[in-house]
Design a protein around this motif. Sequence first.
Motif, PDB file in Angstrom:
ATOM      1  N   ASN A 108       0.828  -1.208   0.000  1.00 30.17           N
ATOM      2  CA  ASN A 108       0.000   0.000   0.000  1.00 30.17           C
ATOM      3  C   ASN A 108       0.864   1.261   0.000  1.00 30.17           C
ATOM      4  N   GLN A 109       1.964   1.234  -0.738  1.00 34.01           N
ATOM      5  CA  GLN A 109       2.841   2.392  -0.899  1.00 34.01           C
ATOM      6  C   GLN A 109       2.678   2.923  -2.320  1.00 34.01           C
ATOM      7  N   TYR A 110       2.777   4.240  -2.465  1.00 41.23           N
ATOM      8  CA  TYR A 110       2.598   4.874  -3.765  1.00 41.23           C
ATOM      9  C   TYR A 110       3.714   5.880  -3.991  1.00 41.23           C
ATOM     10  N   ARG A 111       4.234   5.904  -5.224  1.00 40.45           N
ATOM     11  CA  ARG A 111       5.210   6.926  -5.601  1.00 40.45           C
ATOM     12  C   ARG A 111       4.415   8.018  -6.308  1.00 40.45           C
ATOM     13  N   ILE A 112       4.448   9.218  -5.714  1.00 36.79           N
ATOM     14  CA  ILE A 112       3.643  10.330  -6.209  1.00 36.79           C
ATOM     15  C   ILE A 112       4.572  11.422  -6.716  1.00 36.79           C
ATOM     16  N   HIS A 113       4.259  11.946  -7.890  1.00 37.47           N
ATOM     17  CA  HIS A 113       5.018  13.039  -8.500  1.00 37.47           C
ATOM     18  C   HIS A 113       4.383  14.355  -8.073  1.00 37.47           C
ATOM     19  N   ILE A 114       5.138  15.153  -7.300  1.00 39.75           N
ATOM     20  CA  ILE A 114       4.629  16.421  -6.792  1.00 39.75           C
ATOM     21  C   ILE A 114       5.611  17.521  -7.162  1.00 39.75           C
ATOM     22  N   HIS A 115       5.182  18.469  -7.981  1.00 42.33           N
ATOM     23  CA  HIS A 115       5.975  19.652  -8.329  1.00 42.33           C
ATOM     24  C   HIS A 115       7.404  19.293  -8.756  1.00 42.33           C
ATOM     25  N   GLY A 116       7.545  18.288  -9.587  1.00 34.48           N
ATOM     26  CA  GLY A 116       8.861  17.908 -10.079  1.00 34.48           C
ATOM     27  C   GLY A 116       9.617  16.933  -9.202  1.00 34.48           C
ATOM     28  N   ASN A 117       9.095  16.601  -8.030  1.00 31.88           N
ATOM     29  CA  ASN A 117       9.743  15.657  -7.122  1.00 31.88           C
ATOM     30  C   ASN A 117       8.914  14.381  -7.033  1.00 31.88           C
ATOM     31  N   SER A 118       9.574  13.279  -6.716  1.00 32.60           N
ATOM     32  CA  SER A 118       8.872  12.026  -6.472  1.00 32.60           C
ATOM     33  C   SER A 118       8.969  11.692  -4.994  1.00 32.60           C
ATOM     34  N   GLU A 119       7.843  11.411  -4.381  1.00 28.98           N
ATOM     35  CA  GLU A 119       7.791  11.024  -2.977  1.00 28.98           C
ATOM     36  C   GLU A 119       7.073   9.691  -2.864  1.00 28.98           C
ATOM     37  N   THR A 120       7.490   8.884  -1.899  1.00 28.13           N
ATOM     38  CA  THR A 120       6.814   7.628  -1.622  1.00 28.13           C
ATOM     39  C   THR A 120       5.980   7.808  -0.369  1.00 28.13           C
ATOM     40  N   CYS A 121       4.689   7.553  -0.480  1.00 24.36           N
ATOM     41  CA  CYS A 121       3.755   7.739   0.632  1.00 24.36           C
ATOM     42  C   CYS A 121       2.920   6.483   0.788  1.00 24.36           C
ATOM     43  N   SER A 122       2.484   6.239   2.017  1.00 24.88           N
ATOM     44  CA  SER A 122       1.592   5.106   2.253  1.00 24.88           C
ATOM     45  C   SER A 122       0.160   5.541   1.945  1.00 24.88           C
ATOM     46  N   GLY A 123      -0.684   4.561   1.682  1.00 22.91           N
ATOM     47  CA  GLY A 123      -2.079   4.849   1.399  1.00 22.91           C
ATOM     48  C   GLY A 123      -2.787   5.489   2.582  1.00 22.91           C
ATOM     49  N   GLU A 124      -2.424   5.075   3.786  1.00 26.07           N
ATOM     50  CA  GLU A 124      -3.047   5.642   4.990  1.00 26.07           C
ATOM     51  C   GLU A 124      -2.693   7.115   5.148  1.00 26.07           C
ATOM     52  N   SER A 125      -1.436   7.473   4.897  1.00 28.73           N
ATOM     53  CA  SER A 125      -1.057   8.882   5.033  1.00 28.73           C
ATOM     54  C   SER A 125      -1.739   9.740   3.967  1.00 28.73           C
ATOM     55  N   ILE A 126      -1.943   9.192   2.780  1.00 22.54           N
ATOM     56  CA  ILE A 126      -2.655   9.929   1.731  1.00 22.54           C
ATOM     57  C   ILE A 126      -4.105  10.139   2.132  1.00 22.54           C
ATOM     58  N   CYS A 127      -4.738   9.099   2.681  1.00 25.27           N
ATOM     59  CA  CYS A 127      -6.136   9.217   3.101  1.00 25.27           C
ATOM     60  C   CYS A 127      -6.293  10.196   4.265  1.00 25.27           C
ATOM     61  N   GLN A 128      -5.325  10.263   5.144  1.00 27.42           N
ATOM     62  CA  GLN A 128      -5.410  11.172   6.283  1.00 27.42           C
ATOM     63  C   GLN A 128      -5.104  12.609   5.881  1.00 27.42           C
ATOM     64  N   ASN A 129      -4.292  12.818   4.871  1.00 26.74           N
ATOM     65  CA  ASN A 129      -3.906  14.156   4.434  1.00 26.74           C
ATOM     66  C   ASN A 129      -4.465  14.458   3.051  1.00 26.74           C
ATOM     67  N   ILE A 130      -5.755  14.234   2.863  1.00 27.05           N
ATOM     68  CA  ILE A 130      -6.349  14.381   1.539  1.00 27.05           C
ATOM     69  C   ILE A 130      -6.290  15.822   1.042  1.00 27.05           C
ATOM     70  N   ASP A 131      -6.280  16.804   1.949  1.00 27.48           N
ATOM     71  CA  ASP A 131      -6.189  18.186   1.499  1.00 27.48           C
ATOM     72  C   ASP A 131      -4.820  18.494   0.905  1.00 27.48           C
ATOM     73  N   TYR A 132      -3.777  17.792   1.358  1.00 27.87           N
ATOM     74  CA  TYR A 132      -2.438  17.973   0.801  1.00 27.87           C
ATOM     75  C   TYR A 132      -2.379  17.449  -0.621  1.00 27.87           C
ATOM     76  N   PHE A 133      -3.138  16.423  -0.919  1.00 27.63           N
ATOM     77  CA  PHE A 133      -3.124  15.802  -2.241  1.00 27.63           C
ATOM     78  C   PHE A 133      -4.387  16.144  -3.034  1.00 27.63           C
ATOM     79  N   SER A 134      -4.875  17.353  -2.865  1.00 26.25           N
ATOM     80  CA  SER A 134      -6.104  17.744  -3.552  1.00 26.25           C
ATOM     81  C   SER A 134      -5.921  17.796  -5.064  1.00 26.25           C
ATOM     82  N   ASP A 135      -4.688  17.830  -5.534  1.00 22.61           N
ATOM     83  CA  ASP A 135      -4.443  17.869  -6.975  1.00 22.61           C
ATOM     84  C   ASP A 135      -4.474  16.490  -7.625  1.00 22.61           C
TER      85      ASP A 135
END
Length: 164
Positions: free
Chosen positions: A83-110
């Motif tokens: 349940n890990q995802y590599r997300i491309h944000i503003h030219g950078n790649s970050e690895t985040c867990s699915g739980e952290s994405i669900c908890q911080n949905i406003d951060y990943f509104s894009d």
Amino acid sequence: MFNPPYQLALCDRLPKKNSKEFLYLFKVYGSHDFVKLSHADILASNQIMSAINPRDLIKIALLENNLQAQRKRCKVEAELRGNQYRIHIHGNSETCSGESICQNIDYFSDLSAQDICKIAYTTGFLKGRNFSRQFSAAAVEARRRNTAAPDAASKVLELRAVKR
């Protein structure tokens, strides 16, 4: 003969080799020549800007604005194990867990709605599976001890057949 103030007409947009930028191909009026210019070249020179058809300048500005908006958008590059995802944000790649994405949905509104739903579904499914394993293990342990299950296992009781 009427001579317009511009002398370049946009013909095509070509991707630059090994880059995310584009080159714009212009036809020079009155000759058989073509000119390739990048967006930075066009903005750098007032003489070039005045030679380009104003409608083409508007079209280029809209295309560049759309490209810049797409670059700023977050997107899921890869779905990794656990349940890990590599997300491309503003030219950078970050690895985040699915739980952290669900908890911080406003951060990943894009993120696109499809990606968010997929991440939320997978995270919930794995949480449910994990809870089911814990529940089953507590029930087995309770049967082994022949006592009621602990509070953490929601007080699982052994079912007995009723004789009629």
